[in-house]
Scaffold this active site. Structure first.
Site, PDB file in Angstrom:
ATOM      1  N   SER A  21       1.005  -1.351   0.170  1.00 12.14           N
ATOM      2  CA  SER A  21       0.033   0.115   0.030  1.00 12.14           C
ATOM      3  C   SER A  21       0.951   1.444   0.137  1.00 12.14           C
ATOM      4  O   SER A  21       1.721   1.508   0.878  1.00 12.14           O
ATOM      5  CB  SER A  21      -0.831   0.021   1.218  1.00 12.14           C
ATOM      6  OG  SER A  21      -1.461   1.256   1.557  1.00 12.14           O
ATOM      7  N   PHE A  22       0.258   2.271  -0.832  1.00 11.43           N
ATOM      8  CA  PHE A  22       0.831   3.592  -0.938  1.00 11.43           C
ATOM      9  C   PHE A  22       0.487   4.282   0.378  1.00 11.43           C
ATOM     10  O   PHE A  22       1.179   4.978   0.908  1.00 11.43           O
ATOM     11  CB  PHE A  22       0.586   4.397  -2.341  1.00 11.43           C
ATOM     12  CG  PHE A  22       0.434   5.698  -2.099  1.00 11.43           C
ATOM     13  CD1 PHE A  22       1.440   6.618  -2.440  1.00 11.43           C
ATOM     14  CD2 PHE A  22      -0.656   6.327  -1.588  1.00 11.43           C
ATOM     15  CE1 PHE A  22       1.652   7.919  -2.531  1.00 11.43           C
ATOM     16  CE2 PHE A  22      -0.844   7.878  -1.660  1.00 11.43           C
ATOM     17  CZ  PHE A  22       0.239   8.624  -1.949  1.00 11.43           C
ATOM     18  N   THR A  68      -9.786   0.435  -0.789  1.00 13.27           N
ATOM     19  CA  THR A  68      -9.059  -0.060  -2.257  1.00 13.27           C
ATOM     20  C   THR A  68      -9.586  -1.333  -2.647  1.00 13.27           C
ATOM     21  O   THR A  68     -10.287  -2.015  -1.966  1.00 13.27           O
ATOM     22  CB  THR A  68      -7.556  -0.220  -2.008  1.00 13.27           C
ATOM     23  OG1 THR A  68      -6.983  -0.202  -3.400  1.00 13.27           O
ATOM     24  CG2 THR A  68      -7.167  -1.091  -1.170  1.00 13.27           C
ATOM     25  N   LYS A  72     -14.286  -1.311  -3.038  1.00 15.64           N
ATOM     26  CA  LYS A  72     -14.796   0.142  -3.151  1.00 15.64           C
ATOM     27  C   LYS A  72     -16.156   0.040  -3.185  1.00 15.64           C
ATOM     28  O   LYS A  72     -16.868   1.080  -3.072  1.00 15.64           O
ATOM     29  CB  LYS A  72     -14.107   0.567  -4.376  1.00 15.64           C
ATOM     30  CG  LYS A  72     -12.437   0.814  -4.242  1.00 15.64           C
ATOM     31  CD  LYS A  72     -11.836   1.881  -5.343  1.00 15.64           C
ATOM     32  CE  LYS A  72     -10.456   1.883  -4.950  1.00 15.64           C
ATOM     33  NZ  LYS A  72     -10.026   2.699  -5.943  1.00 15.64           N
ATOM     34  N   ASP A 109     -11.046   9.680  -5.525  1.00 17.67           N
ATOM     35  CA  ASP A 109     -10.545   9.116  -6.861  1.00 17.67           C
ATOM     36  C   ASP A 109     -10.733   9.863  -8.109  1.00 17.67           C
ATOM     37  O   ASP A 109      -9.909  10.296  -8.689  1.00 17.67           O
ATOM     38  CB  ASP A 109     -10.851   7.509  -7.221  1.00 17.67           C
ATOM     39  CG  ASP A 109     -10.153   6.520  -6.390  1.00 17.67           C
ATOM     40  OD1 ASP A 109      -9.092   6.737  -5.578  1.00 17.67           O
ATOM     41  OD2 ASP A 109     -10.695   5.160  -6.146  1.00 17.67           O
ATOM     42  N   GLY A 134     -13.958  -2.040 -12.651  1.00 20.89           N
ATOM     43  CA  GLY A 134     -14.188  -2.210 -11.276  1.00 20.89           C
ATOM     44  C   GLY A 134     -14.572  -0.733 -10.892  1.00 20.89           C
ATOM     45  O   GLY A 134     -14.655   0.248 -11.521  1.00 20.89           O
ATOM     46  N   ALA A 136     -12.592   1.615  -9.581  1.00 17.50           N
ATOM     47  CA  ALA A 136     -11.690   2.726  -9.806  1.00 17.50           C
ATOM     48  C   ALA A 136     -12.254   3.272 -11.420  1.00 17.50           C
ATOM     49  O   ALA A 136     -12.120   4.387 -11.711  1.00 17.50           O
ATOM     50  CB  ALA A 136     -10.293   2.355 -10.038  1.00 17.50           C
ATOM     51  N   TYR A 213       1.248   2.679  -9.890  1.00 16.08           N
ATOM     52  CA  TYR A 213       2.104   3.640  -9.410  1.00 16.08           C
ATOM     53  C   TYR A 213       3.354   2.723  -9.105  1.00 16.08           C
ATOM     54  O   TYR A 213       4.525   3.305  -9.364  1.00 16.08           O
ATOM     55  CB  TYR A 213       1.799   4.471  -8.507  1.00 16.08           C
ATOM     56  CG  TYR A 213       1.557   3.719  -7.027  1.00 16.08           C
ATOM     57  CD1 TYR A 213       2.686   3.416  -6.128  1.00 16.08           C
ATOM     58  CD2 TYR A 213       0.284   3.393  -6.783  1.00 16.08           C
ATOM     59  CE1 TYR A 213       2.131   2.886  -5.008  1.00 16.08           C
ATOM     60  CE2 TYR A 213       0.033   2.699  -5.731  1.00 16.08           C
ATOM     61  CZ  TYR A 213       0.864   2.336  -4.765  1.00 16.08           C
ATOM     62  OH  TYR A 213       0.620   1.707  -3.477  1.00 16.08           O
TER      63      TYR A 213
END
Length: 251
Positions: A21-22, A68, A72, A109, A134, A136, A213
């Site tokens: 995870s970021f 995430t 979501k 988002d 999905g 996102a 990312y």
């Protein structure tokens, strides 16, 4: 009366297999930089969404959550309501605890995607392909709607009005000069994977945007870069959505 100086403020990320995870690193550093000693951020790695209600009942020190893949959309039935973009998108990536009875879903988002995309847009970017269907991808579609950019979803199992990957040809790519990867293909450690589009048909008029990312240049982005396309990854989007989430938690 309890000493407010000793109050703890817990935040975290809800997802599955999220050790990469970021968010945890980002907010841990943010709290340290701001000198917020009683603030913490942790990963809540749930095996299935049925574990979510137990998390919500952990205590009053839980102040906010990010959400995430793959939850979501699945968290929505457990929330008191949806605000703003989340209502239109039907996907949540930020949860605000207004009090212990009001647990409200937001979507930052869309904010992050729009503000990271706009610097790359040119006049010929009038239509897009969204790879994946999905949560996102719904935020991406919401932004394109607001920007007046036509789009089509691409899926391995296309539904009505969607494209399958084998259908993507030169004619479709000539018109669709933005391609956004909303799938997990290419995420570390499986960095050799990429969506099966005809990369050889991409041109310098195309813009490839990958929500991934890590790595900073995925196989998807490298495939476009080899054809001279503009490319960008999802890091700036993540930073922007994280800051928007922080703003919501502190309202």
């Amino acid at each position: 009366m309890a000493n407010i100086e000793n109050e703890t403020y817990r935040y975290g990320l809800v997802g599955k297999d999220i050790s990469y995870s970021f968010s945890k690193g980002y907010f841990t550093k943010k709290f340290a930089d701001l000198g917020l000693e009683h603030y913490s951020y942790e990963n809540f790695d749930l095996r299935h969404i049925g574990e979510f209600p137990k998390l919500l009942n952990q205590g009053n020190d839980l102040k906010g959550l990010n959400v995430t893949i793959p939850y979501k959309e699945e968290v929505i039935p457990f929330l008191s309501g949806l605000e703003g973009a989340a209502r239109h998108i039907g996907a949540v990536n930020t949860i605000q605890f207004q009090d212990r009875k009001e647990v409200v879903g937001h979507n930052t988002d869309a904010y992050g995607f729009r503000n990271s995309l706009e610097p790359f847009l040119k006049k010929h970017h009038q239509a897009a392909l969204i790879l994946g269907t999905g949560g996102a991808s719904k935020a991406v579609a919401y932004v394109f709607n607001n920007l007046g950019i036509a789009y089509r979803f691409v899926s391995r199992n296309p539904g009505k009005g969607q494209l399958g990957y084998p259908e993507i040809d030169g004619a479709i790519l000539e018109k669709s000069t933005i391609v956004v990867n909303c799938t997990p293909l290419g995420t570390f450690p499986k960095v050799d994977q990429k969506p099966p589009i005809p990369y050889s048909l991409l041109t310098p008029r195309h813009l490839l945007y990958d929500l991934i990312y890590n790595p900073s240049k995925t196989a998807f982005l490298l495939g476009g870069e080899a054809q001279g396309t503009a490319i960008t990854n999802g890091l700036r989007m993540l930073e922007l959505q994280a800051e928007k989430a922080w703003e919501i938690w502190n309202q």
